[in-house]
Design a protein around this motif. Structure first.
Motif, PDB file in Angstrom:
ATOM      1  N   LEU A 151      -0.869  28.526 -15.504  1.00 40.24           N
ATOM      2  CA  LEU A 151      -1.217  29.905 -15.170  1.00 40.24           C
ATOM      3  C   LEU A 151      -0.248  30.861 -15.848  1.00 40.24           C
ATOM      4  O   LEU A 151       0.964  30.741 -15.676  1.00 40.24           O
ATOM      5  N   GLU A 152      -0.784  31.815 -16.588  1.00 38.91           N
ATOM      6  CA  GLU A 152       0.068  32.800 -17.240  1.00 38.91           C
ATOM      7  C   GLU A 152       0.718  33.734 -16.228  1.00 38.91           C
ATOM      8  O   GLU A 152       1.858  34.136 -16.377  1.00 38.91           O
ATOM      9  N   ASP A 153      -0.032  34.086 -15.206  1.00 37.25           N
ATOM     10  CA  ASP A 153       0.466  35.043 -14.221  1.00 37.25           C
ATOM     11  C   ASP A 153      -0.323  34.828 -12.937  1.00 37.25           C
ATOM     12  O   ASP A 153      -1.541  34.662 -12.980  1.00 37.25           O
ATOM     13  N   ALA A 154       0.349  34.817 -11.806  1.00 36.53           N
ATOM     14  CA  ALA A 154      -0.355  34.521 -10.561  1.00 36.53           C
ATOM     15  C   ALA A 154       0.504  34.878  -9.362  1.00 36.53           C
ATOM     16  O   ALA A 154       1.706  35.111  -9.474  1.00 36.53           O
ATOM     17  N   TYR A 155      -0.145  34.918  -8.219  1.00 32.25           N
ATOM     18  CA  TYR A 155       0.529  35.003  -6.927  1.00 32.25           C
ATOM     19  C   TYR A 155       0.279  33.700  -6.169  1.00 32.25           C
ATOM     20  O   TYR A 155      -0.768  33.067  -6.335  1.00 32.25           O
ATOM     21  N   ILE A 156       1.228  33.334  -5.317  1.00 34.78           N
ATOM     22  CA  ILE A 156       1.030  32.244  -4.368  1.00 34.78           C
ATOM     23  C   ILE A 156       0.682  32.868  -3.022  1.00 34.78           C
ATOM     24  O   ILE A 156       1.405  33.742  -2.529  1.00 34.78           O
ATOM     25  N   PHE A 157      -0.423  32.442  -2.442  1.00 35.93           N
ATOM     26  CA  PHE A 157      -0.843  32.954  -1.134  1.00 35.93           C
ATOM     27  C   PHE A 157      -1.032  31.759  -0.201  1.00 35.93           C
ATOM     28  O   PHE A 157      -2.116  31.180  -0.112  1.00 35.93           O
ATOM     29  N   PRO A 158       0.044  31.338   0.496  1.00 33.85           N
ATOM     30  CA  PRO A 158       0.004  30.088   1.259  1.00 33.85           C
ATOM     31  C   PRO A 158      -0.546  30.215   2.676  1.00 33.85           C
ATOM     32  O   PRO A 158      -0.357  29.323   3.497  1.00 33.85           O
ATOM     33  N   GLU A 159      -1.236  31.316   2.977  1.00 35.06           N
ATOM     34  CA  GLU A 159      -1.739  31.532   4.327  1.00 35.06           C
ATOM     35  C   GLU A 159      -2.871  30.555   4.656  1.00 35.06           C
ATOM     36  O   GLU A 159      -3.618  30.121   3.781  1.00 35.06           O
ATOM     37  N   ARG A 160      -2.993  30.239   5.941  1.00 41.54           N
ATOM     38  CA  ARG A 160      -4.053  29.347   6.409  1.00 41.54           C
ATOM     39  C   ARG A 160      -5.122  30.160   7.137  1.00 41.54           C
ATOM     40  O   ARG A 160      -4.814  30.862   8.101  1.00 41.54           O
ATOM     41  N   PRO A 161      -6.378  30.063   6.713  1.00 38.69           N
ATOM     42  CA  PRO A 161      -7.444  30.723   7.470  1.00 38.69           C
ATOM     43  C   PRO A 161      -7.815  29.896   8.695  1.00 38.69           C
ATOM     44  O   PRO A 161      -7.439  28.730   8.816  1.00 38.69           O
ATOM     45  N   ASP A 215      -0.295  45.724  -5.016  1.00 39.91           N
ATOM     46  CA  ASP A 215      -1.476  45.832  -5.868  1.00 39.91           C
ATOM     47  C   ASP A 215      -1.518  44.585  -6.747  1.00 39.91           C
ATOM     48  O   ASP A 215      -0.747  44.454  -7.696  1.00 39.91           O
ATOM     49  N   THR A 216      -2.397  43.657  -6.421  1.00 36.27           N
ATOM     50  CA  THR A 216      -2.439  42.379  -7.134  1.00 36.27           C
ATOM     51  C   THR A 216      -3.188  42.452  -8.458  1.00 36.27           C
ATOM     52  O   THR A 216      -3.258  41.456  -9.180  1.00 36.27           O
ATOM     53  N   GLY A 217      -3.754  43.621  -8.759  1.00 36.11           N
ATOM     54  CA  GLY A 217      -4.404  43.807 -10.052  1.00 36.11           C
ATOM     55  C   GLY A 217      -5.487  42.785 -10.301  1.00 36.11           C
ATOM     56  O   GLY A 217      -6.342  42.535  -9.457  1.00 36.11           O
ATOM     57  N   TYR A 218      -5.454  42.179 -11.499  1.00 35.98           N
ATOM     58  CA  TYR A 218      -6.433  41.160 -11.870  1.00 35.98           C
ATOM     59  C   TYR A 218      -5.879  39.751 -11.711  1.00 35.98           C
ATOM     60  O   TYR A 218      -6.498  38.783 -12.132  1.00 35.98           O
ATOM     61  N   LYS A 219      -4.703  39.629 -11.154  1.00 31.47           N
ATOM     62  CA  LYS A 219      -4.016  38.341 -11.179  1.00 31.47           C
ATOM     63  C   LYS A 219      -4.715  37.277 -10.331  1.00 31.47           C
ATOM     64  O   LYS A 219      -5.339  37.563  -9.317  1.00 31.47           O
ATOM     65  N   THR A 220      -4.543  36.050 -10.771  1.00 31.35           N
ATOM     66  CA  THR A 220      -5.077  34.890 -10.062  1.00 31.35           C
ATOM     67  C   THR A 220      -4.281  34.652  -8.786  1.00 31.35           C
ATOM     68  O   THR A 220      -3.077  34.888  -8.728  1.00 31.35           O
ATOM     69  N   ILE A 221      -4.965  34.159  -7.757  1.00 26.17           N
ATOM     70  CA  ILE A 221      -4.332  33.848  -6.479  1.00 26.17           C
ATOM     71  C   ILE A 221      -4.395  32.339  -6.251  1.00 26.17           C
ATOM     72  O   ILE A 221      -5.477  31.751  -6.219  1.00 26.17           O
ATOM     73  N   VAL A 222      -3.229  31.713  -6.115  1.00 25.33           N
ATOM     74  CA  VAL A 222      -3.161  30.295  -5.755  1.00 25.33           C
ATOM     75  C   VAL A 222      -3.227  30.213  -4.237  1.00 25.33           C
ATOM     76  O   VAL A 222      -2.330  30.690  -3.542  1.00 25.33           O
ATOM     77  N   THR A 223      -4.289  29.632  -3.711  1.00 24.27           N
ATOM     78  CA  THR A 223      -4.492  29.576  -2.265  1.00 24.27           C
ATOM     79  C   THR A 223      -4.308  28.159  -1.741  1.00 24.27           C
ATOM     80  O   THR A 223      -4.501  27.180  -2.464  1.00 24.27           O
ATOM     81  N   ASN A 224      -3.955  28.071  -0.471  1.00 27.42           N
ATOM     82  CA  ASN A 224      -3.866  26.771   0.180  1.00 27.42           C
ATOM     83  C   ASN A 224      -5.253  26.227   0.505  1.00 27.42           C
ATOM     84  O   ASN A 224      -5.477  25.019   0.496  1.00 27.42           O
ATOM     85  N   TYR A 225      -6.153  27.128   0.834  1.00 23.16           N
ATOM     86  CA  TYR A 225      -7.539  26.803   1.163  1.00 23.16           C
ATOM     87  C   TYR A 225      -8.437  27.830   0.483  1.00 23.16           C
ATOM     88  O   TYR A 225      -8.011  28.956   0.227  1.00 23.16           O
TER      89      TYR A 225
END
Length: 417
Positions: A47-57, A135-145
């Motif tokens: 991934l060139e650019d991303a956020y980690i979003f480890p929250e559980r739904p 503001d997460t812009g266009y960035k990819t989100i790495v999710t746990n689920y």
């Protein structure tokens, strides 16, 4: 600031700022460092650019701030308290480092971050961003689920594919040795019965009679919204219950993270893990042939990221009983383990300690005193208050030279609490 509308605004309380990226858009993204200091290039490699979003739904706690009640159901029934769900992603922040930003609704307290800075000096402080302010812009989100409130193109892994590989019914497709799977219409007793998308052992039962099996299946179908429960044989003569973790790259290559001996309660729910870092090379060789087809299967489905494979061992066989392509409950324990082993503490244990009658600040003082005595290191990943506010549950990792010393640390901690 623009906002992405969730798939179901009436039910999901999680809103990502920014915009969906047009399919024809081509952006030059700033390169980031790696997510984990000791396992360089994990997410950065893909991934060139991303956020980690480890929250559980949650699909059954409708007071939760992140709800999957229309798509990507999770059978977290009966539901965990909202405070517990919100605590879990904070626990991962201890080992995230500052290489990729981490999105959270509720960040760790200052007392907890100070504690981590003292006992985990080998990890830089996590780069935590407030979800409702970023503001997460266009960035990819790495999710746990997979998340019903996040547009498909924003997920790092296709959400439909991710939900499929999280399903326990896919285990026989992988080609790895696993318990014999049966139909809910044709099975033998005794048997194991599981929901398709359970978490931490919740929704896992052993049926010893026909009546028990029928009652469990009825509950799963009518109360847990699981139309096709998973039924398997019971494995006898178990010698070990391992959670094997690795990072899978888009190329199909893997990076070994480690393996824990799992602590499972009488109700079959996950309660923690035990690690002896001196045994890791032996365990890696032991499970290699069992894990290899799992890795190939996940790669063929387009998954990349952290993977946990639960394996039962007997004297002569190994059986894959669960697959968790996501951050696992013991991921932080394993990520700290090689650093603690280098300090002379190769043995560790992670447990959740209930009914602690201390504030977080008081808890930190008690742990600091235990660590000062020098027998080992206690790291708390966080805690959450009970619904009535009278106590809290604490997640703690204990590192020492031997099993006996780890047990002594555990006794010291529970006595202090």
């Amino acid at each position: 600031m623009a906002y992405i509308p969730p798939f179901s605004r009436s039910h999901s309380r999680c809103v990502f700022s920014g915009r969906s990226k047009p399919s024809s858009e081509s952006q030059k993204l700033n390169p980031l460092k790696y997510i984990f200091k000791e396992t360089k290039s994990l997410f950065k490699k893909d991934l060139e650019d991303a956020y980690i979003f480890p929250e559980r739904p949650s699909s059954f706690n409708h007071d939760a701030k992140l709800v999957n009640d229309e798509r990507y159901l999770i059978h977290d029934y009966p539901p965990w308290p909202s405070k517990y769900i919100e605590q879990l992603p904070r626990e991962l922040c201890a080992t995230m480092g500052d290489d990729l930003p981490v999105l959270l609704r509720d960040p760790p307290s200052e007392e907890l971050k100070e504690h981590w800075s003292k006992v985990l000096s080998f990890f830089p402080a996590a780069d935590i961003r407030q979800l409702d302010e970023e503001d997460t812009g266009y960035k990819t989100i790495v999710t746990n689920y997979p998340l019903q409130s996040l547009p498909r193109e924003r997920h790092a892994v296709d959400p439909d594919a991710h939900h499929k590989v999280l399903c326990k019914s896919t285990i026989p497709e992988m080609g790895a040795s696993c318990p014999y799977h049966m139909s809910i219409h044709d099975y033998t007793i005794p048997c194991m019965i599981k929901v398709s998308h359970g978490i931490a052992g919740r929704g896992t039962f052993m049926a010893k009679t026909q009546e028990e099996a029928e009652a469990i299946i009825n509950t799963m179908q009518n109360e847990m919204q699981c139309n096709e429960p998973i039924v398997t044989e019971v494995i006898e003569g178990i010698t070990g219950n391992l959670c094997v973790q690795f990072h899978l790259f888009k190329s199909g290559e893997t990076h070994w993270i480690g393996a824990t001996q799992q602590v499972i309660g009488e109700d079959l729910e996950w309660e923690g893990g035990i690690v002896d870092w001196n045994e890791q090379e032996k365990l890696k060789k032991l499970v290699f042939k069992t894990v290899r087809p799992v890795k190939k299967y996940l790669h063929s489905k387009g998954y990349f990221g952290v993977v946990g494979v639960d394996i039962l061992t007997t004297k002569h066989e190994q059986y894959v009983i669960d697959l968790n392509p996501r951050f696992n409950g013991s991921s932080a324990l394993l990520l700290m383990a090689p650093h603690m082993a280098a300090k002379g503490y190769p043995v560790s244990k992670m447990l959740r300690i209930p009914d602690v009658r201390l504030s977080e600040k008081e808890l930190m003082r008690k742990i600091q005193k235990i660590n000062y005595e020098g027998e080992g290191v206690v790291v708390t990943l966080g805690s959450y208050e009970s619904q009535d506010g009278s106590s809290r549950q604490v997640t703690a990792c204990m590192y020492a030279r031997t099993d006996k010393e780890v047990q002594h640390l555990h006794e010291q901690l529970t006595t202090a609490c």
